[in-house]
Scaffold this motif. Structure first.
Motif, PDB file in Angstrom:
ATOM      1  N   SER A  96      29.193  46.444  84.090  1.00  0.00           N
ATOM      2  CA  SER A  96      29.661  45.334  84.922  1.00  0.00           C
ATOM      3  C   SER A  96      30.394  44.270  84.114  1.00  0.00           C
ATOM      4  O   SER A  96      31.314  43.617  84.625  1.00  0.00           O
ATOM      5  N   PHE A  97      30.004  44.107  82.847  1.00  0.00           N
ATOM      6  CA  PHE A  97      30.590  43.045  82.027  1.00  0.00           C
ATOM      7  C   PHE A  97      31.797  43.520  81.217  1.00  0.00           C
ATOM      8  O   PHE A  97      32.860  42.884  81.236  1.00  0.00           O
ATOM      9  N   LEU A  98      31.632  44.623  80.515  1.00  0.00           N
ATOM     10  CA  LEU A  98      32.713  45.108  79.650  1.00  0.00           C
ATOM     11  C   LEU A  98      33.699  45.956  80.443  1.00  0.00           C
ATOM     12  O   LEU A  98      33.887  47.141  80.187  1.00  0.00           O
ATOM     13  N   GLN A  99      34.344  45.320  81.398  1.00  0.00           N
ATOM     14  CA  GLN A  99      35.340  46.003  82.203  1.00  0.00           C
ATOM     15  C   GLN A  99      36.633  46.160  81.407  1.00  0.00           C
ATOM     16  O   GLN A  99      36.915  45.378  80.496  1.00  0.00           O
ATOM     17  N   ALA A 146      40.632  41.090  75.287  1.00  0.00           N
ATOM     18  CA  ALA A 146      39.956  40.747  74.040  1.00  0.00           C
ATOM     19  C   ALA A 146      40.664  41.388  72.853  1.00  0.00           C
ATOM     20  O   ALA A 146      40.881  40.748  71.814  1.00  0.00           O
ATOM     21  N   ARG A 147      41.035  42.637  73.003  1.00  0.00           N
ATOM     22  CA  ARG A 147      41.731  43.368  71.933  1.00  0.00           C
ATOM     23  C   ARG A 147      43.032  42.662  71.567  1.00  0.00           C
ATOM     24  O   ARG A 147      43.364  42.493  70.391  1.00  0.00           O
ATOM     25  N   GLY A 192      31.223  39.283  85.733  1.00  0.00           N
ATOM     26  CA  GLY A 192      32.278  40.119  86.295  1.00  0.00           C
ATOM     27  C   GLY A 192      32.681  39.690  87.694  1.00  0.00           C
ATOM     28  O   GLY A 192      33.768  40.031  88.172  1.00  0.00           O
ATOM     29  N   LYS A 193      31.818  38.925  88.376  1.00  0.00           N
ATOM     30  CA  LYS A 193      32.109  38.427  89.727  1.00  0.00           C
ATOM     31  C   LYS A 193      32.725  37.031  89.690  1.00  0.00           C
ATOM     32  O   LYS A 193      33.033  36.460  90.740  1.00  0.00           O
ATOM     33  N   MET A 194      32.907  36.495  88.494  1.00  0.00           N
ATOM     34  CA  MET A 194      33.477  35.158  88.357  1.00  0.00           C
ATOM     35  C   MET A 194      34.988  35.265  88.214  1.00  0.00           C
ATOM     36  O   MET A 194      35.476  35.999  87.347  1.00  0.00           O
ATOM     37  N   PRO A 195      35.761  34.560  89.034  1.00  0.00           N
ATOM     38  CA  PRO A 195      37.218  34.609  88.910  1.00  0.00           C
ATOM     39  C   PRO A 195      37.688  34.233  87.508  1.00  0.00           C
ATOM     40  O   PRO A 195      37.179  33.280  86.922  1.00  0.00           O
ATOM     41  N   GLU A 196      38.628  35.023  86.986  1.00  0.00           N
ATOM     42  CA  GLU A 196      39.253  34.765  85.680  1.00  0.00           C
ATOM     43  C   GLU A 196      38.253  34.818  84.533  1.00  0.00           C
ATOM     44  O   GLU A 196      38.448  34.199  83.492  1.00  0.00           O
ATOM     45  N   TYR A 197      37.162  35.574  84.717  1.00  0.00           N
ATOM     46  CA  TYR A 197      36.140  35.580  83.668  1.00  0.00           C
ATOM     47  C   TYR A 197      36.663  36.140  82.352  1.00  0.00           C
ATOM     48  O   TYR A 197      36.207  35.742  81.278  1.00  0.00           O
ATOM     49  N   GLU A 198      37.639  37.048  82.420  1.00  0.00           N
ATOM     50  CA  GLU A 198      38.155  37.647  81.180  1.00  0.00           C
ATOM     51  C   GLU A 198      38.772  36.585  80.275  1.00  0.00           C
ATOM     52  O   GLU A 198      38.504  36.547  79.064  1.00  0.00           O
ATOM     53  N   HIS A 199      39.603  35.718  80.854  1.00  0.00           N
ATOM     54  CA  HIS A 199      40.252  34.669  80.053  1.00  0.00           C
ATOM     55  C   HIS A 199      39.238  33.615  79.603  1.00  0.00           C
ATOM     56  O   HIS A 199      39.272  33.164  78.447  1.00  0.00           O
ATOM     57  N   ILE A 200      38.347  33.232  80.507  1.00  0.00           N
ATOM     58  CA  ILE A 200      37.358  32.211  80.174  1.00  0.00           C
ATOM     59  C   ILE A 200      36.453  32.683  79.046  1.00  0.00           C
ATOM     60  O   ILE A 200      36.171  31.943  78.098  1.00  0.00           O
TER      61      ILE A 200
END
Length: 338
Positions: A53-56, A63-64, A318-326
């Motif tokens: 769920s987290f490391l999508q 991140a890479r 993973g359900k938080m909008p824009e979590y990847e950037h944050i």
């Protein structure tokens, strides 16, 4: 040279794609010769469900590109023999893992561990989870933030009714497991039904809140809030005609997002940003955590009376909008502060 000892290196779409990329990672650098950056290695110890769920792929790919590499920690090997890591990210339970991590923190003070095991344990126990919110007693021009009145029941279901009456709690009551690793809850409408509950548990007064709660995600200094549908209000008429205990496996699972719903502004308006930022700042300091979320409700019929009803460590980002950037920005900022 920075060699990473670990078998499961997660790159874009779950693997490192090119041999040249692997060489760059071994050198601790990524990117073109003109834009090389030092690699930030994040060791993670998560359940398989949390990993998925987290490391999508979108997070791992971003991140890479920002120079962050996620490496799975092998729990069958000594933690100190793995890495080297710049950051350790974890959400595992058990005293054995806590001891391993605490020992690692002592011998590797330069590694940022997210978060300290003893701080996490406090929010896993609902008897103490909300103490810091209650002690804070936050009140300013934007509103007040408190906690519902609650009662801890550790044994003997037959004594619950007397304990509730003695404490002066008002029905209906929300019953939650004492250990917050379960998200199940029940709603008890009458005193006689309380003996059907199974301790150890926490009883919280149910506060009408328009059927909407606010999930406040905290990632370091970043604060993101989303609306979720919650349990509906209980009127006095309904309470007088209802009896029994109603079980809800997990409200957050069955509740859909309320972001696109046509809500009454009195119900759907988000809490004031300054109030949330102050609350998050104070709780980061008091709890000693950097990754958590708050479930907040606004008392129905009021404009500015809020209650924190739950705190979760390392929630479903993973359900938080824009979590990847944050989240990637948070990891990079963490390295700058070291």
């Amino acid at each position: 040279m920075k060699m990473v000892r670990g078998e499961n290196v997660v790159g874009y779409e779950g693997e490192v794609e090119e041999e040249e990329e692997e060489k760059e990672m071994e050198m601790g650098m990524v990117g073109s010769p003109q834009q090389q950056m030092k690699l930030v290695v994040v060791g993670y110890a998560l359940t398989s469900k949390k990993t998925k769920s987290f490391l999508q792929p979108k997070l791992v790919g971003l991140a890479r590109n920002k120079g962050i590499l996620f490496v799975a920690i092998d729990q069958s090997r000594p933690l100190s023999d793995q890495g080297p890591f710049d950051i350790v990210l974890h959400k595992l339970s058990g005293s054995k893992w806590s001891r391993i991590l605490e020992d690692y923190r002592q011998t590797h003070p330069h590694v940022a561990v997210l978060d300290p095991p003893d701080a996490i344990e406090q929010v896993y126990n609902r008897q103490y989870m909300l103490e810091d919110v209650a002690d804070l007693n936050l009140s300013d021009s934007y509103g007040t933030v408190g906690v519902p009145r609650q009662l801890v029941i550790e044994t003997d279901p037959s004594s619950i009714s007397d304990a509730v009456n003695k404490a002066g709690l008002a029905l209906p009551l929300v019953a939650k497991p004492l250990v917050a690793k379960s998200h199940e809850l029940s709603l008890a409408y009458d005193t006689l039904s309380l003996q059907k509950l199974e301790p150890p548990l926490v009883l919280q007064e149910f506060i009408n809140h328009g059927g909407v709660l606010f999930k406040v995600f905290i990632v370091g200094e970043a604060v993101k809030v989303v609306r979720r549908f919650s349990l509906p209000d209980v009127s006095k008429r309904e309470l007088s005609k209802s009896a029994g205990v109603f079980h809800f496996p997990r409200v957050s699972c069955v509740a859909a997002s309320a972001e696109e719903a046509d809500l009454d502004p009195c119900v759907g308006e988000l809490p004031p940003r300054p109030l949330l930022e102050r609350l998050a700042r104070e709780l980061r300091r008091r709890l000693g955590l950097r990754l958590f979320n708050l479930d907040i409700i606004r008392e129905h019929g009021t404009k500015d009376r809020y209650y924190v009803i739950d705190i979760n460590y390392f929630p479903g980002y993973g359900k938080m909008p824009e979590y990847e950037h944050i989240f990637t920005d948070f990891l990079l900022n963490l390295m700058k502060q070291k």
